[in-house]
Scaffold this motif. Sequence first.
Motif, PDB file in Angstrom:
ATOM      1  N   LYS A 194       0.830  -1.228   0.000  1.00  0.00           N
ATOM      2  CA  LYS A 194       0.000   0.000   0.000  1.00  0.00           C
ATOM      3  C   LYS A 194       0.852   1.261   0.000  1.00  0.00           C
ATOM      4  O   LYS A 194       0.482   2.288  -0.566  1.00  0.00           O
ATOM      5  CB  LYS A 194      -0.934   0.007   1.216  1.00  0.00           C
ATOM      6  N   ASN A 195       2.014   1.184   0.649  1.00  0.00           N
ATOM      7  CA  ASN A 195       2.912   2.342   0.725  1.00  0.00           C
ATOM      8  C   ASN A 195       3.425   2.769  -0.646  1.00  0.00           C
ATOM      9  O   ASN A 195       3.879   3.898  -0.823  1.00  0.00           O
ATOM     10  CB  ASN A 195       4.129   2.017   1.604  1.00  0.00           C
ATOM     11  N   ALA A 196       3.378   1.852  -1.611  1.00  0.00           N
ATOM     12  CA  ALA A 196       3.899   2.153  -2.950  1.00  0.00           C
ATOM     13  C   ALA A 196       2.806   2.715  -3.867  1.00  0.00           C
ATOM     14  O   ALA A 196       3.093   3.151  -4.976  1.00  0.00           O
ATOM     15  CB  ALA A 196       4.486   0.888  -3.567  1.00  0.00           C
ATOM     16  N   CYS A 197       1.558   2.703  -3.391  1.00  0.00           N
ATOM     17  CA  CYS A 197       0.421   3.130  -4.226  1.00  0.00           C
ATOM     18  C   CYS A 197      -0.021   4.550  -3.882  1.00  0.00           C
ATOM     19  O   CYS A 197       0.333   5.094  -2.833  1.00  0.00           O
ATOM     20  CB  CYS A 197      -0.779   2.205  -4.004  1.00  0.00           C
ATOM     21  N   VAL A 198      -0.827   5.134  -4.766  1.00  0.00           N
ATOM     22  CA  VAL A 198      -1.495   6.409  -4.470  1.00  0.00           C
ATOM     23  C   VAL A 198      -2.999   6.153  -4.574  1.00  0.00           C
ATOM     24  O   VAL A 198      -3.449   5.492  -5.503  1.00  0.00           O
ATOM     25  CB  VAL A 198      -1.058   7.541  -5.444  1.00  0.00           C
ATOM     26  N   ILE A 253      -3.213   1.969  -7.854  1.00  0.00           N
ATOM     27  CA  ILE A 253      -2.643   2.917  -8.821  1.00  0.00           C
ATOM     28  C   ILE A 253      -1.274   3.385  -8.332  1.00  0.00           C
ATOM     29  O   ILE A 253      -1.068   3.592  -7.128  1.00  0.00           O
ATOM     30  CB  ILE A 253      -3.608   4.114  -9.031  1.00  0.00           C
ATOM     31  N   PHE A 254      -0.354   3.536  -9.284  1.00  0.00           N
ATOM     32  CA  PHE A 254       0.982   4.026  -8.914  1.00  0.00           C
ATOM     33  C   PHE A 254       1.445   5.071  -9.922  1.00  0.00           C
ATOM     34  O   PHE A 254       0.853   5.238 -10.986  1.00  0.00           O
ATOM     35  CB  PHE A 254       1.988   2.864  -8.820  1.00  0.00           C
ATOM     36  N   ILE A 255       2.487   5.796  -9.545  1.00  0.00           N
ATOM     37  CA  ILE A 255       3.064   6.849 -10.399  1.00  0.00           C
ATOM     38  C   ILE A 255       4.468   6.415 -10.804  1.00  0.00           C
ATOM     39  O   ILE A 255       5.214   5.896  -9.969  1.00  0.00           O
ATOM     40  CB  ILE A 255       3.173   8.192  -9.621  1.00  0.00           C
ATOM     41  N   MET A 256       4.813   6.618 -12.063  1.00  0.00           N
ATOM     42  CA  MET A 256       6.181   6.308 -12.495  1.00  0.00           C
ATOM     43  C   MET A 256       6.684   7.388 -13.443  1.00  0.00           C
ATOM     44  O   MET A 256       5.933   7.873 -14.288  1.00  0.00           O
ATOM     45  CB  MET A 256       6.212   4.944 -13.187  1.00  0.00           C
ATOM     46  N   LYS A 257       7.936   7.762 -13.285  1.00  0.00           N
ATOM     47  CA  LYS A 257       8.512   8.786 -14.158  1.00  0.00           C
ATOM     48  C   LYS A 257       8.595   8.256 -15.595  1.00  0.00           C
ATOM     49  O   LYS A 257       8.839   7.081 -15.811  1.00  0.00           O
ATOM     50  CB  LYS A 257       9.913   9.164 -13.667  1.00  0.00           C
ATOM     51  N   VAL A 258       8.383   9.144 -16.553  1.00  0.00           N
ATOM     52  CA  VAL A 258       8.510   8.753 -17.965  1.00  0.00           C
ATOM     53  C   VAL A 258      10.000   8.718 -18.304  1.00  0.00           C
ATOM     54  O   VAL A 258      10.729   9.659 -18.004  1.00  0.00           O
ATOM     55  CB  VAL A 258       7.774   9.765 -18.879  1.00  0.00           C
ATOM     56  N   ALA A 259      10.406   7.608 -18.912  1.00  0.00           N
ATOM     57  CA  ALA A 259      11.822   7.484 -19.281  1.00  0.00           C
ATOM     58  C   ALA A 259      12.097   8.368 -20.487  1.00  0.00           C
ATOM     59  O   ALA A 259      11.281   8.456 -21.397  1.00  0.00           O
ATOM     60  CB  ALA A 259      12.121   6.031 -19.619  1.00  0.00           C
ATOM     61  N   SER A 260      13.252   9.016 -20.477  1.00  0.00           N
ATOM     62  CA  SER A 260      13.636   9.791 -21.663  1.00  0.00           C
ATOM     63  C   SER A 260      13.962   8.784 -22.769  1.00  0.00           C
ATOM     64  O   SER A 260      13.930   7.579 -22.543  1.00  0.00           O
ATOM     65  CB  SER A 260      14.852  10.654 -21.353  1.00  0.00           C
TER      66      SER A 260
END
Length: 462
Positions: A194-198, A253-260
């Motif tokens: 749960k700590n990894a989710c939003v 649901i989680f958030i991840m940075k978009v890779a360049s």
Amino acid sequence: EGAIMVESDQINGRMSSVDEFCKALGGDSPIHSVLVANNGMAAVKFMRSIRTWALETFGNEKAILLVAMATPEDLRINAEHIRIADQFLEVPGGTNNNNYANVQLIVEIAERTRVSAVWPGWGHASENPELPDALMEKGIIFLGPPSAAMGALGDKIGSSLIAQAAGVPTLPWSGSHVKVPQETCHSIPEEIYKNACVSTTDEAVASCQVVGYPAMIKASWGGGGKGIRKVHNDDEVRALFKQVQGEVPGSPIFIMKVASQSRHLEVQLLCDKHGNVAALHSRDCSVQRRHQKIIEEGPITVAPPETIKELEQAARRLAKCVQYQGAATVEYLYSMETGEYYFLELNPRLQVEHPVTEWIAEINLPASQVVVGMGIPLYNIPEIRRFYGIEHGGGYHAWKEISAVATKFDLDKAQSVKPKGHCVAVRVTSEDPDDGFKPTSGRVEELNFKSKPNVWAYFSVK
């Protein structure tokens, strides 16, 4: 009557040679027959590979009995996998939940035909953890990973947490700060997960600010373009978070940075039930269209050899962490600018592009799945010994001589031989330029292709 006697003698001879092979190489579960729970290219490729291996190993291409599943649609077109199989069972037509993805049906057919093992292929039921469990209950071997490993890695959030625990780099994401003890790898406690989710818009905004824009809001159960949105600022997060929630109701649901600008690189793994893991070189499948790989090649040429070695070792750690068994592919994003790589996902099955690896590593992968399924350790498999340049390695035809003298070696320390060469696989697709380049079969006037030993093709058009 005489013919029947000969047939049963043949069957007994066939079975005893498989039993002898299994015992000599340190296995404990001989596999005499396999239900192929798939169709099309997957089924055809598996059957051809097993026939080739059986001929080399036992001098009889039908040493392993192959059972096919046939829908009315497959029967109508006289599908190739039905023609190659030793026997087939008719299954209902329509969508795959009536046939190739129906766990209950697959298990029933496996019981009825008394097969030793089931091969799931790719797609369909290959990533459903219920299948290995249901087969295990009936004492039937599943040619794939145990359900715990499959379940843990099949989840996008869980697999990223496991990667972190195994020391595999991940892109900045909402779970970057979460620490997972290595011993809880294969079943992550709910609190840690749960700590990894939003779960709210505010949490999503806060997480994006830490991760950095542009970012992706992703639903863990999403796929095929569903439950995923790219965001460039806080306002977009506020506008789009609810859309992601609505598209895949109930999903974490989680958030991840978009890779360049990144390349898509992957490592082929083979794991036995004794904790040994082999990394069988690498592939580059960066050329994609609509999230489908179009060109796959191997080995990787865009990254330096020491980075490729790191990719392989990180993939091996990840598989060991979840006690993986069978064939798997670990996928990474690789930044050409910085030389950094990030874990993307682990596919708990054989992939369409596996022939690229077979050619450069000189290893028959479907046969390896069957051999590993018999409980044979990697260090006793002739082709694996050859791959690592260990003495007493070679083709399967020499298994009797090899089994008499082969000794155990440490796969953690062993160095593989160089890839045999470079191999490219291409998916031929047709699109309609007058209709927004939508995929279409169009009309095929003529198809003329001759396979050669180094060039193999599969067409679904007859």
